[in-house]
Structure formats: structure tokens, C-alpha cells
Design an enzyme around this catalytic site. Sequence first.
Site, PDB file in Angstrom:
ATOM      1  N   HIS A  72     -57.670 117.856 -13.280  1.00 31.91           N
ATOM      2  CA  HIS A  72     -56.665 117.964 -14.267  1.00 31.91           C
ATOM      3  C   HIS A  72     -56.154 116.303 -14.537  1.00 31.91           C
ATOM      4  CE1 HIS A  72     -54.532 122.033 -13.158  1.00 31.91           C
ATOM      5  NE2 HIS A  72     -55.484 122.110 -13.965  1.00 31.91           N
ATOM      6  N   TYR A 200     -43.946 120.427 -12.083  1.00 30.32           N
ATOM      7  CA  TYR A 200     -43.068 120.340 -11.122  1.00 30.32           C
ATOM      8  C   TYR A 200     -41.571 120.305 -11.858  1.00 30.32           C
ATOM      9  CZ  TYR A 200     -46.431 118.590  -7.806  1.00 30.32           C
ATOM     10  OH  TYR A 200     -47.598 118.410  -6.830  1.00 30.32           O
ATOM     11  N   PRO A 291     -44.251 119.207   1.590  1.00 32.48           N
ATOM     12  CA  PRO A 291     -45.327 119.645   0.784  1.00 32.48           C
ATOM     13  C   PRO A 291     -45.374 119.269  -0.479  1.00 32.48           C
ATOM     14  CG  PRO A 291     -43.892 121.663   0.989  1.00 32.48           C
ATOM     15  CD  PRO A 291     -43.412 120.562   2.117  1.00 32.48           C
ATOM     16  N   LYS A 295     -49.629 116.000   0.333  1.00 30.58           N
ATOM     17  CA  LYS A 295     -50.417 114.924   0.870  1.00 30.58           C
ATOM     18  C   LYS A 295     -51.017 115.516   2.218  1.00 30.58           C
ATOM     19  CE  LYS A 295     -50.358 111.507  -1.852  1.00 30.58           C
ATOM     20  NZ  LYS A 295     -51.458 112.310  -2.489  1.00 30.58           N
ATOM     21  N   TYR A 383     -50.025 109.702  -6.087  1.00 30.72           N
ATOM     22  CA  TYR A 383     -50.372 111.290  -6.314  1.00 30.72           C
ATOM     23  C   TYR A 383     -51.930 111.291  -6.398  1.00 30.72           C
ATOM     24  CZ  TYR A 383     -49.773 116.233  -7.698  1.00 30.72           C
ATOM     25  OH  TYR A 383     -50.037 117.474  -7.884  1.00 30.72           O
TER      26      TYR A 383
HETATM   27  C1  DHB Z   1     -49.679 123.031  -4.241  1.00 28.31           C
HETATM   28  C2  DHB Z   1     -48.797 122.737  -3.332  1.00 28.31           C
HETATM   29  C3  DHB Z   1     -48.044 121.280  -3.361  1.00 28.31           C
HETATM   30  O1  DHB Z   1     -47.472 121.022  -2.003  1.00 28.31           O
HETATM   31  C4  DHB Z   1     -48.202 120.940  -4.603  1.00 28.31           C
HETATM   32  O2  DHB Z   1     -47.455 119.465  -4.519  1.00 28.31           O
HETATM   33  C5  DHB Z   1     -48.812 121.183  -5.663  1.00 28.31           C
HETATM   34  C6  DHB Z   1     -49.477 122.219  -5.531  1.00 28.31           C
HETATM   35  C7  DHB Z   1     -50.369 124.203  -4.136  1.00 28.31           C
HETATM   36  O3  DHB Z   1     -50.320 124.807  -3.237  1.00 28.31           O
HETATM   37  O4  DHB Z   1     -51.058 124.450  -5.111  1.00 28.31           O
END
Ligand code: DHB
Length: 389
Positions: A72, A200, A291, A295, A383
Amino acid sequence: MRTQVGIVGAGPAGLLLSHLLHLQGIESIIVDNRGRAEIEATIRAGVLEQGTVDLLTEAGVGERLAREAFFHRGIYLRFGGGTHHIDMQALTGGKRVTIYPQHEVLRDLIRARLDAGGTILFEANDVVLEDVDADPAIVFRHGGKTQHLACDFIAGCDGSHGTCRSAIPQALVARYERAYPFAWFGILVEAPPSSDELVYASHPRGFALLSTRSPTLQRMYLQCDPHDRVEDWADDRIWDELRARTASDGWVLEEGRITQKIVVGMRSFVAEPMQHRRLFLAGDAAHVVPPTGAKGLNLAVADVRVLSRALERFYARGDRAALEDYSRSCLRRVWKGQRFSWWMTTLLHRGAGDSAFDERRRLAELEYVVSSRHASAALAENYVGLPFE
Ligand code: DHB
């Protein structure tokens, strides 16, 4: 049994370390209390930093990734009824967001280790570390017998609930911790993607995230109460919340059969130092991130990159300097990952005790992030991954 580096844990850190050491001609044996099928089927994170992809590729385990991953340009931030694209590829001079599930990385690494004649002892139980000060060994039960694996060094890659961290005397370890008043409710859905890139969403009802696993399987998360249980969320309630939190003009959420429901806890944690004499901790055994921002796996990869290079210097030249500097070297980058994960989390979630002022401030920050090239670039460079140390 004897090996050069005994590795506890066949997760991303342990498997990649073993592979990188093998490429340098250094022997290792991995022990894990889980079976291969369980490790290869457990669905975890999904986003790889550019540096992680490059490292896997250079190490010869990026072939399937190159064929099957989604690449992406960036992500979408959705809030206040609007959707804003952060074009990370443009903002970082070409770095991309790679969606390739963690368990696929593990499958590739397990295959590479076994094809090269490496040893992974699955279903090894009751692991105990002995004499990490001078003459280390990993003792465990395997195949009905007690085994003793003598090693030069031990790598503790056994996750946040593993036993390796406790082999460092408590008085020598500083623990830094932060809890969050929310968790994620995660689902897997049999449906096509609703969006070409991850979404997001920050909404007064809470955060939501639309991610993907394959053209027919999607990963979606909803901010929930940390005490929620899977039974608290009937399918209708999940879809109502997801629809409300991700709503945007003319856009439709693709729904389907939910095949998995989980509650993902949120905390920030760092243990310092990450080493003691002949024991080196890597990945979640040493640090945990919430999450948001994906990271966790990437920090584990960076740790074992440092560790494999330090071990290579030791075995090639008898030079201990890089080994002695391991923790300090890792922690510089780990803390930047901690900061970013905390920032993404607080930017996008509604806190339980948030006032109207906090809400307004958060909205202003989101608007700043999407309207300032500098702020967007700061998000993007973190990111897609800060440079390795
Ligand atoms: C996923 C998990 C994440 O914490 C994130 O920021 C983006 C994607 C995932 O599990 O696909």
C-alpha cells in the site's frame, strides 16, 4: 546437547534470529512450548515496515512475500465524517506499507530453518534457564524426557508472558509500564476488502480499524472495554458499531461471516536492560506496545538484527563490544517505537475519562496531522519504520 546460541521461542524474533545466525555460520537451536501447526495458524499482526521487508528479502525469505503481500502507498485516517489519505510512499521517498500476516512470515522462516537442517524443538515444556551468568543452559521436557541444552549464549524470544525475562535478577531490571482504559475487539470476516488501503477511524463512539488478510478475508478491530469478553459481542452489535464508526458518505462496509472474535489487550511495557551476562532478550520478552501502528513484530525484527550482528562480531573476531552494547543500541529505537505507538493510540481512541476539552484537542490534532505536510510526514516516517540503528 550443545549449541552456540540457544533460543527460547519460535516467534518472529526467535525464528529470524536463528535464520540470520545460520547465514553467518553460527549454530542455534530453538525450543518452543507450542506445536508447529499452532504457531503457523495463530493469526496476529499484519503490517511490515519497509526495513522489515528489506531485511527478510536480503535474508532470502522474501520470495512468497513479494508474490502474495499487499503493498500500500499509505493509510486512510477517517474522522469528523471525512476521509484523509496519508500518502506514505510520497512522504518518505518511496517506502511502502506491506500487509503480510505474521503467521505467513513464521511459515516462511520455519520452512527456511528446516530446509537448511536447522533444529526447532516444538512442544518443549517446562523451560528453565540455568546459570545465565557463566555457563548457560536451557533445560526442558521434550518427547517425554528432560533435556539439557548447553549454549554459549541464550536468546530469550519467548514473548511478554515467557520465562526468560525472570532469569535476570529483579533488582537489576527497571520496568516501565503504562495501561490503557480500553482494548480492541478483533474479528476476521469472510468478505472482500471495503477499502483499497487500511482505514483508521476515530469516532465519538470509539476507534475502529479496517485491515485485510487476503482478497477474501478481512481483519477489523473496534475499541472496546478491556473487561469485555467475546460473548459480550453478538454479530449484530459488532456490525452496528463498525458501521457507525466507519461511516462516510457514499462508502459501504463489506460485511460477511465472522470466523474469529478476540479481545486484544493494550499496554506499553519496557524492561531495561534487555540483557544480563549471557542472556539477551528480544521482542515482546523485553518490550510490548499497544497494537495501534503495528510496531510489535517490527521492533522484534530490529532487535534480532542488532543481536545477530553483535554475535557475528563476537564469533568472527572475539569482539564483545557490540554484544555489551546490545541493550543500549536496541532501546534507542525501541523507545521511539513506544512513543509512536502511544501517540497513535491516544490520537485515535476516546479515553474513558476524556473531557469535552480532550475530545476537541484530539480532533484538532487529527486535523493538524492531515493538513500539515510536516505532521503527515512525521506520522508516515514512523509508520513505515524509522531507520535501523
Ligand atoms: C493490523 C494491526 C494493527 O495494529 C494495525 O495498526 C494495522 C493492522 C492488522 O492486524 O492487520
